[in-house]
Design a protein around this motif. Structure first.
Motif, short mmCIF file in Angstrom:
data_model
loop_
_atom_site.label_atom_id
_atom_site.label_comp_id
_atom_site.label_asym_id
_atom_site.label_seq_id
_atom_site.Cartn_x
_atom_site.Cartn_y
_atom_site.Cartn_z
N GLU A 6 52.20 -12.00 46.26
CA GLU A 6 53.18 -12.11 47.35
C GLU A 6 54.46 -12.78 46.85
O GLU A 6 55.57 -12.38 47.20
CB GLU A 6 52.59 -12.92 48.51
N ALA A 7 54.27 -13.86 46.03
CA ALA A 7 55.44 -14.57 45.52
C ALA A 7 56.32 -13.62 44.70
O ALA A 7 57.55 -13.63 44.83
CB ALA A 7 55.01 -15.75 44.66
N ARG A 51 52.79 -20.22 38.44
CA ARG A 51 52.00 -21.37 38.87
C ARG A 51 50.71 -20.90 39.55
O ARG A 51 49.62 -21.37 39.25
CB ARG A 51 52.84 -22.21 39.83
N TYR A 52 50.87 -19.92 40.45
CA TYR A 52 49.67 -19.41 41.13
C TYR A 52 48.70 -18.82 40.13
O TYR A 52 47.49 -19.05 40.20
CB TYR A 52 50.05 -18.32 42.15
N THR A 97 49.67 -9.21 53.34
CA THR A 97 49.93 -8.88 51.95
C THR A 97 50.51 -7.46 51.83
O THR A 97 51.43 -7.22 51.06
CB THR A 97 48.61 -8.95 51.15
N HIS A 103 58.16 -11.36 47.04
CA HIS A 103 59.29 -12.08 47.65
C HIS A 103 60.48 -12.11 46.71
O HIS A 103 61.61 -11.85 47.12
CB HIS A 103 58.86 -13.52 48.00
N ARG A 156 46.45 -13.59 45.30
CA ARG A 156 47.20 -12.96 46.37
C ARG A 156 48.57 -13.64 46.52
O ARG A 156 49.59 -12.99 46.67
CB ARG A 156 46.43 -13.05 47.67
N SER A 157 48.54 -14.97 46.47
CA SER A 157 49.80 -15.70 46.58
C SER A 157 50.74 -15.35 45.44
O SER A 157 51.95 -15.22 45.65
CB SER A 157 49.55 -17.22 46.58
#
Lengths: 126, 807
Positions: free
Chosen positions: B712-713, B680-681, B743, B716, B708-709
């Motif tokens: 990171e996702a 999605r990001y 990050t 995770h 970046r998200s």
């Protein structure tokens, strides 16, 4: 250099009408633009007031230094805003994007702080 | 076969297995058939069973296809949620206030109308149902689909501008060309009540902890054994009715007993003896009430006294006395008789002699002369003497008659029974003694005086005795008569009640027959649900120490309840008392998910609103698995306020469609597919990078953030999968991830399983993937710097490549 006001304007328009391809993306994107607006205002402030601080890469240091110049109230509001907007810019497990109400609040807060930073700016140059 | 006939078959089997006597079987079947039939059976008719329905309308499976909402709750301009009309899992995520629950509520309202349950429970809803920003037009529409039917079913509710209550909506129900007045006409009301495919975790938690009878009622329809429980209820109702008759008679009997005991009467005593039995001999009682004859010797004596003949009147006594006095006077006035008889004989002989032999000298004196003159004088003389004698005889006769009149005076001499009032008895004794002192051969004048002087006392005494006896008998009669009347009434009632005894026995037999059958049926019917609940609870309980040992529907009428035998750390207890709110919600889901997904339900969809609320992460994993297994055969739609369930679904690689609902100002609701957050990001970043609406200086930093998200996702995901995979607790993993704020820390955690190893990240990226990877990550970390500035699309491409390679 794009101005804080420009970021604010774009964030605001993103919140009210969807730009192509940003369906559902707008909450995070607006938050991020708000953070950029805040950072741009801070950068501009330091550039005028103390260019040495502006060169400093640590955003936290810049925020801490604001206390001496703007007083603890305004400085802590700016620090809190920056922290809240940064959260939205990072991926967090389980956390969904901020809601419209939250964004509206953040937007007006940022606009206020950008105003505060700019007013000081004008004061100092005078 | 319809459930009703399946149940009837079941009853027949039980009746045959148990060799139930015909008499009981008739009652059992009559009760099953209906009240009228049951009463007929109790009146002696054979059981008349319902007709076999040949056309058993099989409920067609229903799926949801689309929910459209406008001007309702949190949704302003029309928003549409598409759902694949087939089994599968759909998650709709959105923060509180995003409008997602408005869709769930719209489904409930469209299906059930403004049910009272809502009106009572949700005042806020009642007042805030219309959207503030776009109050008009206000409408909800749910499109559903019967399995294998090309024509959709449209359920629409539209509000006019002046409507103030949600219930005022104009309902429109269409299936193809057919139009219905309301949802009820589709035959959905009963299954909606029974299966409630719309679940809200909050409500479920509340229901679970509500009154045991409420919970029982919520689950009972699920068992679909109403025809049998209704048969039992019918029997119980008639039993109460019959019991009331019998009890009234018994109560009256108990009330009469002490009264009878207080009556000094032989019949009352007999009645009391009869009444000592709980089921008195009615014929004996009847005979007793008919009995006027009295066998009691004491009472007989009294009765004899009361029945004494009338006594001579004072006038009679005076007449007798007068008769005596007259006779006495007569006797006194009659010339004394003396030689009168001899003289008569002599004169008669002399005249005979004269008449035969003629006159001559007197043969006696020899000096006298018997001649015709003598003859005439002698005849005269003789006549005189004869008259005197006659008078004397008459006087004597009169005296005899007078005396006889005295002795024939009818004066009774009653024998007084024991216990007769002494004063009265003594009075009689004295009076009689006085009376008896002179006998009837006494001097007539004295006798007459005696009669006149003693009779009044005797008469008075006798009258007193008689009156005493009469009074005794009267009072005794009065007491008996009062209770005899009551007994007579009771007898009539008892006879009537006896008629009910036989039906009552039959009804009781049938109730006794049904009780174990219902218990077994309940257990049997509940078993599959209980088992599913058990399984779901196993999944959901995770770290909970509450172990459920099944569930049972217990009791009936006011004592009905649902029992959840449980053990906590091995100690038996009731589940309710020890559960946390999260556990309560989990139990609610465990109990009600099987209900909503019951095989018999026509609804193949389940709408679950916010099931994750107070669940800890481990339970969320369990829930994801439960939903995944349900969604194999059911269309499961889950509304949830955060990403936890979606995250679990992705991590556990469960097939699911995920929608994300966001609400702009003015209640404009956007719905978009929420796939993997990384994707999605990245797709956001890709789209944004190409958007010309925004100046490049503005959009580049946003693209960077998105990249970046995404990074990171992905990190995770890696951390979660690794740590949970090796058995770490969700809570600890969450803490570790929350602690990694930058990050670099997140990347270090993903690459080295150590948040503090940030310094080694670039080197590792460089060696493992090449300088481009390190550059891309550096750009994400530092923001709008570096060579990506001119073309953010390049960064998106690099990051996409990198996250695909990260493991």
């Amino acid at each position: 250099m794009i101005t804080a006001e420009n970021y604010l304007l774009n964030a605001g328009s993103l919140m009210t009408k969807s730009a192509t391809g940003t369906r559902g993306l707008w909450p995070r994107a607006s938050a991020w633009l708000l953070r950029l607006a805040l950072e741009a205002a801070i950068d501009r402030y330091w550039l005028r007031v103390a260019p040495a601080v502006a060169d400093c890469r640590s955003r936290r240091a810049q925020l801490v230094l604001l206390r001496d110049h703007l007083g603890p109230d305004t400085a802590s509001r700016i620090a809190y805003l920056w922290w809240a907007l940064s959260r939205a810019g990072h991926h967090r497990g389980y956390e969904l994007a901020p809601s419209a109400v939250e964004l509206r609040h953040l937007h007006s807060e940022v606009a206020g702080m950008v105003g505060a930073l700019t007013a000081e700016d004008i004061d100092v140059t005078r | 076969m319809s459930t009703e006939h399946a149940l009837l078959e079941h009853l027949f089997d039980r009746l045959a297995d148990q060799h139930t006597p015909d008499r009981v079987a008739e009652t059992v079947l009559g009760a099953f058939a209906g009240e009228e039939q049951l009463r007929a059976v109790l009146d002696g008719a054979p059981a008349d069973l319902p007709e076999r329905e040949d056309t058993t309308a099989e409920q067609r499976h229903v799926y949801l296809e689309r929910i459209t909402v406008a001007g309702f709750r949190g949704i302003g301009p029309a928003a549409m949620l598409h759902l694949p009309a087939r089994p599968g899992l759909t998650l709709v995520i959105g923060r509180n206030g995003s409008g997602k629950s408005s869709f769930a509520e719209a489904v409930e309202l469209a299906l059930t109308g403004d049910s009272k349950r809502w009106a009572d429970h949700n005042r806020i809803f009642r007042e805030g149902w219309r959207n503030l920003h776009h109050p008009s037009p206000a409408a909800i529409e749910v499109t559903a689909r019967f399995d294998g039917d090309p024509d959709p079913v449209r359920l629409k509710r539209r509000w006019r501008d002046e409507d103030t209550e949600p219930g005022q909506a104009v309902a429109e129900v269409r299936h193809g060309n057919r139009q219905y007045a309301d949802v009820d006409e589709l035959g959905w009301r009963q299954p909606l009540e029974a299966y409630r495919p719309l679940l809200s975790a909050n409500d479920l938690g509340r229901l679970i902890s509500s009154r045991p009878s409420d919970l029982f009622d919520a689950l009972a329809p699920l068992l679909a054994i109403e025809p049998v429980t209704e048969a039992e209820a019918r029997l119980k109702r008639i039993k109460r009715e019959l019991d009331a008759h019998v009890k009234a008679v018994s109560d009256r009997r108990k009330a009469l007993r002490p009264i009878l005991g207080g009556i000094d009467d032989d019949r009352a005593r007999k009645a009391a003896r009869l009444f000592a039995s709980t089921r008195p001999d009615l014929e004996a009682l009847d005979a007793l009430l008919a009995d006027t004859d009295d066998a009691d010797p004491q009472v007989a004596a009294y009765r004899r006294i009361a029945d004494l003949a009338a006594m001579p009147s004072p006038a009679e006594i005076t007449a007798v006395a007068d008769g005596l006095i007259e006779a006495a006077r007569l006797a006194r006035e009659t010339p004394a008789g003396g030689a009168a008889e001899t003289l008569i004989r002599l004169l008669e002989t002399a005249t005979e002699h004269y008449d035969r032999h003629g006159g001559g000298a007197c043969p006696l004196c020899l000096s006298g002369e018997l001649d015709a003159d003598w003859r005439a004088r002698a005849a005269e003389h003789l006549e005189r003497v004869h008259d005197d004698a006659q008078a004397r005889r008459e006087a004597a006769q009169a005296l005899t008659a007078a005396r006889r009149a005295v002795s024939s005076l009818r004066i009774d001499r009653p024998v007084l029974p024991d216990g007769f009032p002494a004063a009265v008895g003594e009075q009689l004794r004295v009076a009689r003694e006085a009376w008896d002192a002179v006998t009837s051969d006494a001097d007539p004048d004295a006798l007459a005086g005696h009669l006149i002087s003693t009779y009044p006392a005797l008469s008075g005494a006798l009258t007193a005795v008689r009156e005493t006896a009469l009074a005794f008998l009267q009072s005794r009669h009065d007491q008996w008569r009062a209770s005899a009347a009551e007994l007579q009434q009771w007898l009539a009632q008892a006879r009537e009640a006896r008629v009910h005894e036989e039906p009552l026995t039959r009804v009781k037999e049938a109730i006794d027959w049904y009780r174990p059958v219902i218990e077994n049926l309940r257990a049997e019917q509940l078993a599959p649900f209980a088992e599913q609940s058990q399984r779901i609870w196993q999944e959901l309980r995770q770290e909970s120490n509450v172990e459920l040992a099944g569930m049972k529907l217990d009791g009936s009428s006011t004592r009905r309840r649902v029992a959840f035998p449980a053990t906590v750390d091995g100690t038996a207890t009731s589940a309710m008392s020890v559960m946390s709110q999260g556990e309560m919600q989990a139990l609610g889901l465990a109990v009600f998910l099987p209900r909503a997904g019951a095989e018999a339900s026509p609804f193949r969809f389940l709408v679950i609103d916010d099931p994750v609320q107070s669940m800890d992460p481990a339970k969320v994993d369990g829930l994801a698995r439960v939903l995944a297994s349900l969604s194999g055969t059911r269309q499961v739609v889950v509304f949830t306020h955060d990403d936890r369930l979606a995250e679990a679904v992705r991590r556990l690689e469960i097939d699911a469609t995920i929608w994300e609902v966001t609400r702009r100002e003015n209640s404009t609701v956007d719905i978009r597919k929420n796939t993997d957050p990384v994707d999605r990001y990245l797709s956001d970043a890709k789209a944004l990078a190409k958007t010309d609406d925004m100046p490049i200086e503005v959009r580049t930093p946003v693209v960077l953030t998105c990249c970046r998200s995404a990074l990171e996702a992905r990190c995770h995901q890696i951390v979660r999968a690794r740590r949970i995979g090796r058995g770490e607790k969700h809570r600890d993993v969450d803490t570790a991830l929350a602690g990694a704020r930058t990050t670099m820390q997140v990347a270090a955690l993903a690459l080295f399983d150590d948040a503090d190893a940030g310094g080694k990240v670039f080197a590792r990226l460089n060696s493992a993937h090449g300088p481009w990877a390190a550059d891309a990550v550096r750009a994400c970390k530092e923001g709008a710097h570096g060579h990506y500035r001119s073309d953010p699309s390049e960064l998106v491409a690099d990051i996409s490549r990198l996250v695909a390679r990260l493991k």
